[in-house]
Design a protein around this motif. Structure first.
Motif, PDB file in Angstrom:
ATOM      1  N   ASP A 145      -4.489   6.075  -1.831  1.00  0.00           N
ATOM      2  CA  ASP A 145      -5.486   6.150  -0.762  1.00  0.00           C
ATOM      3  C   ASP A 145      -6.190   7.504  -0.737  1.00  0.00           C
ATOM      4  OD1 ASP A 145      -4.961   3.565   0.167  1.00  0.00           O
ATOM      5  OD2 ASP A 145      -3.240   4.285   1.308  1.00  0.00           O
ATOM      6  N   LEU A 159      -4.868   3.167   8.613  1.00  0.00           N
ATOM      7  CA  LEU A 159      -4.053   2.938   7.410  1.00  0.00           C
ATOM      8  C   LEU A 159      -2.597   2.995   7.847  1.00  0.00           C
ATOM      9  CD1 LEU A 159      -5.978   5.255   4.914  1.00  0.00           C
ATOM     10  CD2 LEU A 159      -6.259   2.803   5.263  1.00  0.00           C
ATOM     11  N   PRO A 187      -0.106   5.009   4.348  1.00  0.00           N
ATOM     12  CA  PRO A 187      -0.916   5.606   3.296  1.00  0.00           C
ATOM     13  C   PRO A 187      -0.100   5.812   2.012  1.00  0.00           C
ATOM     14  CG  PRO A 187      -1.164   6.810   5.360  1.00  0.00           C
ATOM     15  CD  PRO A 187      -0.013   5.883   5.539  1.00  0.00           C
TER      16      PRO A 187
END
Length: 503
Positions: free
Chosen positions: A40, A33, A36
């Motif tokens: 999330d 990711l 983030p």
């Protein structure tokens, strides 16, 4: 997003690195990711092998600024509180310090502190994984000087900091009229306007009044300036507080407030007056209105401006008087009172002046024994009592008997007639008709007069004139008649008789 325990619906995520065999009978997959977000961390993330039905669950705890500062618009005086929250998760990465900045440029920029303008509050208790700090603008709300960019800075360690930056844009709404109290001197036609100091095509506006929301048909954008919005009030509008309110996508809506709109109608009295026409007759009009201070009240006769006879300010009211002299130049009409020449004329009064619709001629002539009728017609109105007539010969009541007064069907006139005979008894006498009214504002009577003249010719000397032989004799006569009389001379013919009267 629509996952339930029943449907167990998942959104697939794409691995950044392909599966691979480590050579030891295991396989590894990597999901990266890049940036983030708090979203999330709202759900669990699974890695799974659907072929043989195995999975592992991981939970993300977001570490970073959750509540971001954004661009906000506020009106002058609005109470403003800005908030930043840092997600610290269960690991408890509580910041060692929190700071607020205005118009931050570099590390040397001074941080804001608690003073007369700002109050900083930091909640050191982590709630639901969030660490919060707030900045409140004090002392009467936001001012123009408070506009600018603000930054909240969380320091967890020398190498770990988090920050958020947003702008605070102060929008000023200018009202017109700008007075705390708005006195309007019309029962219709008042316009209130709000001007936004900077255009914003995405902003809408609404108006409220004493009865709540005002229909959009009552306000509109000024044709010459799109930043000005005008509310048109009418006779149905009430006194009280009026507001214009601008709507923005974010932040508090700037407002323009008319705290106390007073619909004060100018009163002019008496509204309807009747007077007779005559020397020395005057009528007074009084105009009055509630006002915060003395106003200049003006009277108008149609479009002609009149100067008030007197004016004063007393007991929170302005009053003015205008004295009308009823004469040949002013025989009544419609009068208005206004606050100024450009404002609505909301108070009007009418003055009706009665005079003779048909007056007696200056002279009434006739031969001896000629009957004639003197006629006077006085103006009247259905709203008043019809006048009564009296006739005079000289200073005394006329000896002749007048006919009954006749009131017109529409009450517009009253007619009086006096039959007389032109003779020595009426010759050179002044006959006068007097119409007497009751209940008028000013004046009670109107009158008209005529002098009766009997036509006659008389010798300038004696009726017997001596005529001497061989001397000239002059005979003369004086005619009392109209100026166009043609005097001729004659004598009896030789054959004159009482029958033929031959000359």
């Amino acid at each position: 997003a629509d996952y339930t325990e029943q449907n167990k619906k998942y959104d697939p995520l794409t691995a950044i690195q392909e599966n691979y065999d480590t050579g030891s009978g295991t396989r590894k997959s990597t999901l990266t990711l890049n940036s983030p977000t708090p979203a999330d961390a709202s759900d669990s993330i699974e890695c799974y092998d659907e072929t043989i039905g195995i999975s592992a669950v991981m939970t993300l705890e977001f570490i970073g600024v959750v509540t971001q500062l954004t661009a906000n618009y506020y009106s002058i005086g609005a109470a403003v509180t800005m908030e930043c929250s840092l997600g610290v998760g269960s690991v408890g990465s509580v910041p060692t310090s929190t700071q607020w900045y205005k118009d931050y440029t570099d590390a040397s920029s001074p941080a804001l502190g608690n003073d007369d303008s700002y109050e900083i509050s930091t909640d050191t208790t982590v709630t639901a994984g969030l660490f919060k700090t707030t900045l409140t603008i004090k002392t009467g709300g936001i001012k123009t000087a408070n506009a600018g960019k603000y930054r909240c800075l969380f320091t967890v360690s020398p190498t770990e900091t988090y920050q958020s930056e947003g702008s605070l844009d102060v929008r000023l709404v200018t009202t017109n009229p700008s007075d705390a109290k708005v006195y309007t001197y019309a029962n219709a036609g008042l316009k209130l306007s709000c001007t936004l100091d900077a255009s914003d095509s995405k902003s809408g506006i609404s108006w409220t009044g004493p009865d709540g929301d005002i229909a959009s048909t009552k306000y509109s954008v000024d044709e010459s300036n799109a930043n000005i919005n005008i509310l048109s009030l009418d006779a149905s509008s009430k006194s009280g507080e009026y507001k214009c309110k601008y709507a923005f996508a974010k932040g508090l809506a700037p407002e323009g407030v008319f705290a106390d709109v007073n619909f004060n109608q100018i009163a002019i009295s008496p509204a309807t007056q009747y007077s007779t026409y005559g020397s020395g007759v005057t009528v007074t009009l009084t105009c009055q209105v509630t006002s915060p201070s003395k106003l200049l009240l003006k009277f108008y006769d149609g479009s002609k401006e009149l100067t008030a006879t007197s004016d004063k300010y007393e007991g929170g009211k302005t009053s003015a008087e205008y004295e009308i002299t009823v004469d040949a130049a002013n025989k009544g009409g419609s009068f208005t009172c206004r606050k100024s020449a450009t404002e609505f004329s909301i108070a009007s009064a009418s003055l009706t002046v009665f005079s003779m619709a048909t007056a007696l001629p200056a002279k009434t002539r006739g031969n001896d024994g000629t009957p004639t009728t003197l006629v006077c017609v006085a103006q009247n109105n259905a709203a008043v009592t019809a006048p009564t007539f009296s006739w005079f010969k000289g200073s005394n009541a006329a000896t002749e008997t007048a006919e009954a007064d006749v009131v017109a069907t529409d009450k517009s006139t009253v007619t009086s007639k006096l039959p007389i005979v032109v003779n020595s008894g009426s010759d050179a006498q002044v006959y006068k008709c007097v119409a007497t009214y009751t209940g008028l504002a000013a004046g009670t009577t109107i009158e008209s007069a005529t002098t009766v003249i009997m036509n006659k010719i008389v010798p300038s000397s004696t009726s017997t004139v001596k005529a001497y032989a061989n001397k000239q004799v002059v005979l003369s006569c004086v005619a009392t008649a109209a100026n166009t009389v043609d005097i001729k001379w004659r004598k009896k013919a030789a054959d004159y008789t009482e029958q033929n009267k031959k000359y």
